[in-house]
Design a protein around this motif. Sequence first.
Motif, PDB file in Angstrom:
ATOM      1  N   SER A   2       0.821  -1.193   0.000  1.00 48.86           N
ATOM      2  CA  SER A   2       0.000   0.000   0.000  1.00 48.86           C
ATOM      3  C   SER A   2       0.864   1.256   0.000  1.00 48.86           C
ATOM      4  O   SER A   2       1.835   1.358   0.743  1.00 48.86           O
ATOM      5  CB  SER A   2      -0.886   0.003   1.250  1.00 48.86           C
ATOM      6  OG  SER A   2      -1.549   1.223   1.372  1.00 48.86           O
ATOM      7  N   MET A  23      -3.922  -3.718   5.236  1.00 51.45           N
ATOM      8  CA  MET A  23      -4.106  -2.762   4.137  1.00 51.45           C
ATOM      9  C   MET A  23      -4.198  -3.476   2.795  1.00 51.45           C
ATOM     10  O   MET A  23      -5.061  -3.149   1.971  1.00 51.45           O
ATOM     11  CB  MET A  23      -2.952  -1.762   4.121  1.00 51.45           C
ATOM     12  CG  MET A  23      -2.957  -0.830   5.296  1.00 51.45           C
ATOM     13  SD  MET A  23      -1.494   0.229   5.254  1.00 51.45           S
ATOM     14  CE  MET A  23      -1.550   0.924   6.890  1.00 51.45           C
ATOM     15  N   GLU A 105     -12.816   0.470   5.573  1.00 54.66           N
ATOM     16  CA  GLU A 105     -11.472   0.913   5.203  1.00 54.66           C
ATOM     17  C   GLU A 105     -11.141   2.228   5.911  1.00 54.66           C
ATOM     18  O   GLU A 105     -10.066   2.377   6.496  1.00 54.66           O
ATOM     19  CB  GLU A 105     -11.371   1.097   3.690  1.00 54.66           C
ATOM     20  CG  GLU A 105     -10.026   1.643   3.232  1.00 54.66           C
ATOM     21  CD  GLU A 105      -9.963   1.889   1.734  1.00 54.66           C
ATOM     22  OE1 GLU A 105      -8.862   1.769   1.186  1.00 54.66           O
ATOM     23  OE2 GLU A 105     -10.998   2.197   1.124  1.00 54.66           O
ATOM     24  N   PHE A 109      -8.104   2.589   8.640  1.00 60.63           N
ATOM     25  CA  PHE A 109      -7.053   3.590   8.427  1.00 60.63           C
ATOM     26  C   PHE A 109      -7.159   4.710   9.466  1.00 60.63           C
ATOM     27  O   PHE A 109      -6.139   5.208   9.949  1.00 60.63           O
ATOM     28  CB  PHE A 109      -7.099   4.154   7.009  1.00 60.63           C
ATOM     29  CG  PHE A 109      -6.495   3.240   5.987  1.00 60.63           C
ATOM     30  CD1 PHE A 109      -5.123   3.088   5.892  1.00 60.63           C
ATOM     31  CD2 PHE A 109      -7.304   2.527   5.118  1.00 60.63           C
ATOM     32  CE1 PHE A 109      -4.558   2.240   4.944  1.00 60.63           C
ATOM     33  CE2 PHE A 109      -6.746   1.680   4.161  1.00 60.63           C
ATOM     34  CZ  PHE A 109      -5.373   1.530   4.083  1.00 60.63           C
TER      35      PHE A 109
END
Length: 135
Positions: A2, A23, A105, A109
Amino acid sequence: MSARFIHYKVAVPFLDAEHLALMDCIEKSCLNIKNSKYDLARENIKELYVLLDTHFRHEEQFMIDNSFPYYIYHVEDHAKILLHTHELLEQKDITLTLHLLMTLENAVFGHIDSHDMIYAAFCKGNPSLIIRDYS
């Protein structure tokens, strides 16, 4: 790997490796949904749930071992993310699934960017960290 990974390093090698795996799994899931490979995406999401559960157990034990002062808040966020991932697995509507995956997601994150960066600062300021085999 990523492109965002460099920003999310916490300076604990085994946790950084697990973050990278998370990720990558999220990115695979999104890509498979966008390419209409729904069965593969569902398998990716199942894999993601296992990766998250394992990572959270490792991370929580690491925090206990090192007397991380904000442990309880961190664990609460882990529980929310696991619940959200479980809800994602229960979805049948693929349009909703993509929306929920993108929400997940952002949650993962966001968790790394906020909660994990707090313990990254704690780790960097603590030269006598206890790091053992958490597998």
